[in-house]
Design a protein around this motif. Structure first.
Motif, PDB file in Angstrom:
ATOM      1  N   VAL A 159     -26.943  36.973  38.625  1.00  0.00           N
ATOM      2  CA  VAL A 159     -27.804  36.947  39.807  1.00  0.00           C
ATOM      3  C   VAL A 159     -27.032  36.715  41.105  1.00  0.00           C
ATOM      4  N   THR A 160     -25.810  36.195  41.004  1.00  0.00           N
ATOM      5  CA  THR A 160     -25.009  36.028  42.234  1.00  0.00           C
ATOM      6  C   THR A 160     -23.609  36.604  41.984  1.00  0.00           C
ATOM      7  N   LYS A 161     -22.908  36.854  43.097  1.00  0.00           N
ATOM      8  CA  LYS A 161     -21.559  37.411  42.992  1.00  0.00           C
ATOM      9  C   LYS A 161     -20.629  36.480  42.218  1.00  0.00           C
ATOM     10  N   ALA A 162     -20.902  35.164  42.360  1.00  0.00           N
ATOM     11  CA  ALA A 162     -20.035  34.170  41.704  1.00  0.00           C
ATOM     12  C   ALA A 162     -20.006  34.387  40.186  1.00  0.00           C
ATOM     13  N   CYS A 163     -21.150  34.755  39.598  1.00  0.00           N
ATOM     14  CA  CYS A 163     -21.204  34.988  38.143  1.00  0.00           C
ATOM     15  C   CYS A 163     -20.210  36.080  37.769  1.00  0.00           C
ATOM     16  N   VAL A 164     -20.300  37.174  38.494  1.00  0.00           N
ATOM     17  CA  VAL A 164     -19.490  38.358  38.198  1.00  0.00           C
ATOM     18  C   VAL A 164     -18.007  38.071  38.421  1.00  0.00           C
ATOM     19  N   GLU A 165     -17.709  37.480  39.594  1.00  0.00           N
ATOM     20  CA  GLU A 165     -16.300  37.258  39.948  1.00  0.00           C
ATOM     21  C   GLU A 165     -15.609  36.327  38.955  1.00  0.00           C
ATOM     22  N   CYS A 166     -16.309  35.239  38.629  1.00  0.00           N
ATOM     23  CA  CYS A 166     -15.666  34.288  37.728  1.00  0.00           C
ATOM     24  C   CYS A 166     -15.494  34.891  36.335  1.00  0.00           C
ATOM     25  N   HIS A 167     -16.529  35.523  35.817  1.00  0.00           N
ATOM     26  CA  HIS A 167     -16.425  36.082  34.452  1.00  0.00           C
ATOM     27  C   HIS A 167     -15.403  37.208  34.392  1.00  0.00           C
ATOM     28  N   LEU A 172     -10.538  35.194  29.164  1.00  0.00           N
ATOM     29  CA  LEU A 172     -11.126  35.291  27.823  1.00  0.00           C
ATOM     30  C   LEU A 172     -12.415  36.113  27.765  1.00  0.00           C
ATOM     31  N   THR A 173     -12.852  36.678  28.878  1.00  0.00           N
ATOM     32  CA  THR A 173     -14.110  37.437  28.824  1.00  0.00           C
ATOM     33  C   THR A 173     -13.993  38.640  27.894  1.00  0.00           C
ATOM     34  N   GLY A 174     -15.064  38.897  27.167  1.00  0.00           N
ATOM     35  CA  GLY A 174     -15.051  40.041  26.263  1.00  0.00           C
ATOM     36  C   GLY A 174     -15.504  41.315  26.945  1.00  0.00           C
ATOM     37  N   LYS A 175     -15.925  41.203  28.217  1.00  0.00           N
ATOM     38  CA  LYS A 175     -16.428  42.384  28.921  1.00  0.00           C
ATOM     39  C   LYS A 175     -16.078  42.334  30.412  1.00  0.00           C
ATOM     40  N   PRO A 176     -14.856  42.689  30.762  1.00  0.00           N
ATOM     41  CA  PRO A 176     -14.540  42.713  32.186  1.00  0.00           C
ATOM     42  C   PRO A 176     -15.270  43.875  32.857  1.00  0.00           C
ATOM     43  N   GLY A 177     -15.380  43.860  34.175  1.00  0.00           N
ATOM     44  CA  GLY A 177     -16.033  44.980  34.873  1.00  0.00           C
ATOM     45  C   GLY A 177     -17.530  44.788  35.017  1.00  0.00           C
ATOM     46  N   LEU A 178     -18.003  43.542  34.880  1.00  0.00           N
ATOM     47  CA  LEU A 178     -19.438  43.272  35.084  1.00  0.00           C
ATOM     48  C   LEU A 178     -19.805  43.519  36.542  1.00  0.00           C
TER      49      LEU A 178
END
Ligand code: HEC
Length: 194
Positions: A159-167, A172-178
């Protein structure tokens, strides 16, 4: 729904009695069954989601904007706030500690923390479904340790840019490019239900 026909009951009085008994039984079952589990899960979700959103915006983002504190994964060791995900997971542990059978957690098909992966096939299928159709929770009954358990999964979105940027930036994220508003996982709510 049960349908009753009185055709075979020639005595009207007996028919009325039978219907009365069945109605009583149904009313009793209703009172026992109480609020349908999907409604209960919806109430729990409303509280969890409200807390999650308010913590993210009015605490985490506000403290960041004011330059007071950041939310970090290692918050315990640093002068930092817990991440929103960590707050939800800790709330789940706290609820468990209170001795209730209600369980809440965050899960994802592409978790940073492997412990947040799907716990069973129901969760795997549910997380796939809410990723495709975020507006509709995935819910149903499973058997867990011999108990009938109702489980509902609600989409958790960026819901916010912070979610996307941090993940995206986390090693260790299994799905970069969110991207913003993508489904990142799900809030899983479960409790025993007859
Ligand atoms: C500053 C970094 C950061 C921010 C901001 C952040 N997350 Fe996370 N998120 C993490 C970390 C680290 C974990 C793993 C936490 C754990 O279990 O220890 C996590 C866990 C999750 C999980 C559980 C699956 C997993 O990856 O382990 C979901 C779902 C999730 N976050 C969604 C979101 C959403 C939605 C937002 C925005 C509202 C958000 N995150 C904001 C770092 C972040």
């Amino acid at each position: 729904m049960r349908t009753i026909t009185c055709g075979t009951l020639t005595l009207l009085g007996l028919c009325a009695l039978t219907l009365g008994a069945v109605r009583g039984e149904m009313a009793g079952a209703g009172a026992q069954g109480g609020i349908p589990p999907e409604v209960v899960a919806g109430y729990v979700y409303a509280i969890v989601q409200a807390d999650r959103t308010l913590y993210t915006t009015h605490v985490v983002e506000r403290m960041e904007e004011l330059g007071k504190a950041l939310a970090t994964e290692q918050w315990k060791k640093q002068e930092a706030l817990p991440l929103p995900a960590q707050m939800l997971l800790m709330a789940g542990e706290e609820i468990k500690g209170q001795g209730t059978d209600l369980r809440i957690r965050l899960a994802s098909l592409w978790p940073i923390n492997k412990a947040n992966g799907p716990a069973d096939d129901f969760e795997r299928v549910g997380l796939e479904r809410v990723a495709k159709e975020p507006k509709r929770p995935y819910a149903g009954f499973i058997t867990q340790e011999g108990k009938r358990v109702f489980k509902a999964i609600y989409a958790d979105r960026a819901v916010t840019k912070a979610c996307v940027e941090c993940h995206n930036g986390h090693g260790l994220t299994g799905k970069p490019g969110l991207k913003l508003y993508d489904v990142m996982g799900g809030i899983v709510i479960s409790f025993p239900s007859p």
